[in-house]
Structure formats: C-alpha cells, structure tokens
Design a protein around this motif. Sequence first.
Motif, PDB file in Angstrom:
ATOM      1  N   VAL A 302       0.814  -1.203   0.000  1.00  0.00           N
ATOM      2  CA  VAL A 302       0.000   0.000   0.000  1.00  0.00           C
ATOM      3  C   VAL A 302       0.854   1.262   0.000  1.00  0.00           C
ATOM      4  O   VAL A 302       0.460   2.289  -0.574  1.00  0.00           O
ATOM      5  CB  VAL A 302      -0.965  -0.012   1.213  1.00  0.00           C
ATOM      6  CG1 VAL A 302      -0.222   0.089   2.525  1.00  0.00           C
ATOM      7  CG2 VAL A 302      -1.981   1.117   1.102  1.00  0.00           C
ATOM      8  N   PHE A 303       2.055   1.215   0.585  1.00  0.00           N
ATOM      9  CA  PHE A 303       2.869   2.416   0.678  1.00  0.00           C
ATOM     10  C   PHE A 303       3.530   2.799  -0.645  1.00  0.00           C
ATOM     11  O   PHE A 303       3.446   3.959  -1.068  1.00  0.00           O
ATOM     12  CB  PHE A 303       3.899   2.268   1.795  1.00  0.00           C
ATOM     13  CG  PHE A 303       3.279   2.177   3.160  1.00  0.00           C
ATOM     14  CD1 PHE A 303       2.598   3.258   3.700  1.00  0.00           C
ATOM     15  CD2 PHE A 303       3.352   1.015   3.897  1.00  0.00           C
ATOM     16  CE1 PHE A 303       2.010   3.179   4.953  1.00  0.00           C
ATOM     17  CE2 PHE A 303       2.767   0.922   5.148  1.00  0.00           C
ATOM     18  CZ  PHE A 303       2.101   2.020   5.681  1.00  0.00           C
ATOM     19  N   PRO A 304       4.199   1.882  -1.345  1.00  0.00           N
ATOM     20  CA  PRO A 304       4.700   2.272  -2.673  1.00  0.00           C
ATOM     21  C   PRO A 304       3.582   2.622  -3.642  1.00  0.00           C
ATOM     22  O   PRO A 304       3.757   3.490  -4.507  1.00  0.00           O
ATOM     23  CB  PRO A 304       5.493   1.038  -3.139  1.00  0.00           C
ATOM     24  CG  PRO A 304       5.087  -0.070  -2.256  1.00  0.00           C
ATOM     25  CD  PRO A 304       4.680   0.537  -0.957  1.00  0.00           C
ATOM     26  N   MET A 305       2.430   1.963  -3.510  1.00  0.00           N
ATOM     27  CA  MET A 305       1.296   2.305  -4.362  1.00  0.00           C
ATOM     28  C   MET A 305       0.853   3.744  -4.088  1.00  0.00           C
ATOM     29  O   MET A 305       0.518   4.492  -5.013  1.00  0.00           O
ATOM     30  CB  MET A 305       0.150   1.333  -4.101  1.00  0.00           C
ATOM     31  CG  MET A 305      -1.033   1.514  -5.022  1.00  0.00           C
ATOM     32  SD  MET A 305      -0.644   1.090  -6.729  1.00  0.00           S
ATOM     33  CE  MET A 305      -2.275   1.213  -7.476  1.00  0.00           C
ATOM     34  N   THR A 306       0.878   4.125  -2.816  1.00  0.00           N
ATOM     35  CA  THR A 306       0.544   5.506  -2.453  1.00  0.00           C
ATOM     36  C   THR A 306       1.494   6.485  -3.118  1.00  0.00           C
ATOM     37  O   THR A 306       1.080   7.511  -3.658  1.00  0.00           O
ATOM     38  CB  THR A 306       0.596   5.672  -0.925  1.00  0.00           C
ATOM     39  OG1 THR A 306      -0.431   4.883  -0.333  1.00  0.00           O
ATOM     40  CG2 THR A 306       0.420   7.128  -0.521  1.00  0.00           C
ATOM     41  N   MET A 307       2.786   6.172  -3.102  1.00  0.00           N
ATOM     42  CA  MET A 307       3.773   7.060  -3.697  1.00  0.00           C
ATOM     43  C   MET A 307       3.539   7.202  -5.202  1.00  0.00           C
ATOM     44  O   MET A 307       3.645   8.306  -5.760  1.00  0.00           O
ATOM     45  CB  MET A 307       5.180   6.533  -3.422  1.00  0.00           C
ATOM     46  CG  MET A 307       6.282   7.520  -3.749  1.00  0.00           C
ATOM     47  SD  MET A 307       7.853   7.134  -2.930  1.00  0.00           S
ATOM     48  CE  MET A 307       8.178   5.507  -3.605  1.00  0.00           C
ATOM     49  N   VAL A 308       3.198   6.109  -5.861  1.00  0.00           N
ATOM     50  CA  VAL A 308       2.922   6.156  -7.302  1.00  0.00           C
ATOM     51  C   VAL A 308       1.691   7.017  -7.589  1.00  0.00           C
ATOM     52  O   VAL A 308       1.691   7.839  -8.521  1.00  0.00           O
ATOM     53  CB  VAL A 308       2.725   4.726  -7.849  1.00  0.00           C
ATOM     54  CG1 VAL A 308       2.199   4.769  -9.279  1.00  0.00           C
ATOM     55  CG2 VAL A 308       4.025   3.949  -7.795  1.00  0.00           C
ATOM     56  N   ILE A 309       0.637   6.863  -6.783  1.00  0.00           N
ATOM     57  CA  ILE A 309      -0.605   7.621  -7.006  1.00  0.00           C
ATOM     58  C   ILE A 309      -0.367   9.110  -6.806  1.00  0.00           C
ATOM     59  O   ILE A 309      -0.828   9.942  -7.598  1.00  0.00           O
ATOM     60  CB  ILE A 309      -1.714   7.106  -6.075  1.00  0.00           C
ATOM     61  CG1 ILE A 309      -2.126   5.685  -6.460  1.00  0.00           C
ATOM     62  CG2 ILE A 309      -2.932   8.029  -6.117  1.00  0.00           C
ATOM     63  CD1 ILE A 309      -3.061   5.025  -5.471  1.00  0.00           C
ATOM     64  N   VAL A 310       0.372   9.467  -5.753  1.00  0.00           N
ATOM     65  CA  VAL A 310       0.643  10.881  -5.498  1.00  0.00           C
ATOM     66  C   VAL A 310       1.519  11.459  -6.608  1.00  0.00           C
ATOM     67  O   VAL A 310       1.291  12.590  -7.067  1.00  0.00           O
ATOM     68  CB  VAL A 310       1.297  11.065  -4.118  1.00  0.00           C
ATOM     69  CG1 VAL A 310       1.729  12.515  -3.910  1.00  0.00           C
ATOM     70  CG2 VAL A 310       0.324  10.659  -3.007  1.00  0.00           C
ATOM     71  N   ALA A 311       2.515  10.702  -7.053  1.00  0.00           N
ATOM     72  CA  ALA A 311       3.354  11.170  -8.163  1.00  0.00           C
ATOM     73  C   ALA A 311       2.519  11.380  -9.424  1.00  0.00           C
ATOM     74  O   ALA A 311       2.721  12.353 -10.172  1.00  0.00           O
ATOM     75  CB  ALA A 311       4.476  10.173  -8.421  1.00  0.00           C
ATOM     76  N   ALA A 312       1.573  10.473  -9.663  1.00  0.00           N
ATOM     77  CA  ALA A 312       0.675  10.640 -10.810  1.00  0.00           C
ATOM     78  C   ALA A 312      -0.155  11.906 -10.661  1.00  0.00           C
ATOM     79  O   ALA A 312      -0.422  12.613 -11.650  1.00  0.00           O
ATOM     80  CB  ALA A 312      -0.234   9.421 -10.937  1.00  0.00           C
ATOM     81  N   GLY A 313      -0.570  12.220  -9.427  1.00  0.00           N
ATOM     82  CA  GLY A 313      -1.321  13.447  -9.191  1.00  0.00           C
ATOM     83  C   GLY A 313      -0.515  14.687  -9.544  1.00  0.00           C
ATOM     84  O   GLY A 313      -1.039  15.640 -10.127  1.00  0.00           O
ATOM     85  N   VAL A 314       0.766  14.683  -9.206  1.00  0.00           N
ATOM     86  CA  VAL A 314       1.638  15.811  -9.550  1.00  0.00           C
ATOM     87  C   VAL A 314       1.758  15.952 -11.067  1.00  0.00           C
ATOM     88  O   VAL A 314       1.681  17.061 -11.622  1.00  0.00           O
ATOM     89  CB  VAL A 314       3.028  15.630  -8.907  1.00  0.00           C
ATOM     90  CG1 VAL A 314       3.986  16.731  -9.371  1.00  0.00           C
ATOM     91  CG2 VAL A 314       2.913  15.638  -7.380  1.00  0.00           C
TER      92      VAL A 314
END
Length: 405
Positions: A302-314
């Motif tokens: 869940v944590f690396p997935m979170t980082m990917v989602i936030v990066a996609a948001g940027v």
Amino acid sequence: MTHPSTLARPARPARAQSGDRVDSLPSRAARGLPAAMVTAVGLFAAARLTGVLVLAATAWATGRNPLYLLGRSWDSAWYLWISSHGYGRTFHFSPTVVHSDLAFFPLYPAVVRAVTTLTPLSSGVAGLLVSWLAAGAAACGIYAVGAHLHGRAVGTTLVLLWALLPHSVVLSMAYTEPVLTAFAAWSLYAVLTERWLWAGTLAALAGLARPNGIAVAAAVLAAAVYEVGRRRRGRKVPHRLWTGAALAPLGWGGYVLWVGVRKGDPLGGYFEVQRLWGSRFDFGAGSLRFAKHLLLHGDRFVFPMTMVIVAAGVLLYALLLADRAPLPLLVHSGVLLLIALGGSGFFESKPRFLLPAFPLLLPLARALVRTARARPWHATVVVGALAGLSFAYGAYLVVIAHTPL
C-alpha cells in the motif's frame, strides 16, 4: 489554443454588463445537463456497484462482513460515534499522542444524526446511505463541470475515470470524501457559470465537511479576486460576487475557531489537535522521509502504491496547467495537492485526500475521448485495465491491507 476567460473555458454569447450572470444564455452542453447526466451517473453507479461486489466476495472469502467493513472502518467509526454521542471522545496513547474526535469536521455526522432521527435506520446504514447519495450528487457535479468545459463526452468520461480511481472504494464507504466532492463539484460549477451566491454557500458547506475543504473556499476566493480585477474597467462588481466570496471560508473557519475556543487557543487549538494525531503541515519533510524509507527499505504494498498515485497526481496537475484549465479548478486541485504533499502523518491516506481533486482527471478524460473516437478498442482496453485495478485494489485496501484509509 486561446481561451476567452480564465474562469470559464467555453465560448459564450456576450453577457449583460450590469448583472453577474444571464440565465437565458447557458452553454449548449449545460442545456442538456439533466438528460445527459443520466448516462454518466449510471456508469458511475455500475462501476461502484461492481467494486462493492468484488469487495463483498473478498470479504466473504476471508470470513469478514462486507457491510461492517464498508460502514465502520477506521474514520467511519469516529464519525458514527460523533453522530450518536456528540463530541468529547479522546484516546490517550501517550503524552505526545492523543486522538481527539475534535479532529473530525461536523457536517457528515450531523447529517447522519438527522437521518437516524427521522428514520429507523441504524447509524452504520445511515452513514452508508448519506455517502452513497453524496457520491451520486458528486458524480452529477463532476459531469456538469466536464460537460460545461469540454462537452458531454468528456463530462461522462470524467465521471467514469473518477469512479475507477485506485482509491475509489472510499466512495462506497461511510467516509466524508463523497460529501466534500459533491459540494466542491457544484461550487466549482457555480463559479464557472458565475452563480456567486451558490458558489460561496456550497464552499462554506464543503468547509464543514473536511479539513481539506478549505480548497473549495480558496478556489472561490481566487476566482472572485480575478473577476473583480477583470471588471475594474468600467464594469460594476455585483453584490452577489462580494457576498459569495465572503461566505466561502465561513464553514471551515467557523469550525476551526470553535475547536480553538473549546481548547483555550482560538487560533491554534484545532492545529494542536491535529498535531497530537500526528498530522501537521511540514512542507513535505515527513513525506520525503517516508519516501526515502520506501526506496531504501521497502514496505507493504500500500505504501509504494501511495507514492505512485501521489506522483501521478503531480504529473496530472502539470498537464492541467499546460492545458490552461480555468483558474478555480487549478486553485482547488493545487491546494488539495499541496495539503497531501505537504502534510505529515498517515502517508497511506494521501490518495484518499486527493479524491476530491477530480479536475486532475480532465486531461486524461479528454485524451480518452479522442482515443475512443479514433481507436475504440484501445479505449476499451484502458478502461478495462483501470476497472480491474480499481476493483482489486479497493478490495485489498479494505479487506486485506489492515492499514488506515
């Protein structure tokens, strides 16, 4: 591409000089909103129902109760307690970690309390009903914004993409994101169509729903300032604009002040409550430390997935800027992204904080519509892949991950 206004993108007939809007001159897309909205909301409902069915199957397979998971997981339990008992619940984990229910804004539990008072429903069922109805209202508002700016196809696609986000399972739970998004979407639509009183009122209600509801007020205020500057050249600024701008921050500011007075520190009391929860705005220092930990040592999925989602948001925000989206959408999404990036604590919750930032999906929606017209099969594969990820990841988050959403 040139744009007639930073506030509203589609070309419209000239407005009367004395009023702040002309109801008889809506955009072509807006005239068909009620009928065309049905398809968008139907797709949204189908997507979320499928997601719930996948979650339920996963829960039953592991011996869990899906209705309980949807209605009483994590923050849901806090909101339902407030709806039944009011504020005053506190857990002291240590001298520096104190969880107080004052961190939770009052609108959602107040509505749930009203439903349980007027109906025989339990608080858990009432919470789900409120969230599901709010999610439907949010889908309507998101469609309205997309259709107003780029036409019905983009509006429908925007709603579908929002329904298929990796964290869209939250839209089916007793959480406050659907309520905030509903008020945000319709407030932004009101700004784009220059209905300032509605924009300010809905922004005030958004501010009562969640801490990051301040993003809606910021969007209304930014649009109002821009419009005042634009009208300086001989055009009268209507009182509706001033009143709407004044109303916008009242919900958020009123609750923060109330908590502050209750804690004996009017300006800082609420932020102290958040700090004791482990949440504070540190300009991203905490997020960077956690990202470094993930890169060096790894952690649960869940944590690396979170980082990917936030990066996609940027990345999506950069595309929104490049697309010269209307100012209110840029401010709303930018503030939500800033809060998610700059806040520390509960790293895994950051994608949930971005759910109300639906304008980030506009570049994807436009690209998907173009793809569907040129290569329908390619668009179908993309939507299918997004759906598979959304349904599987949603079930994983709620049933298996055992981490706060």
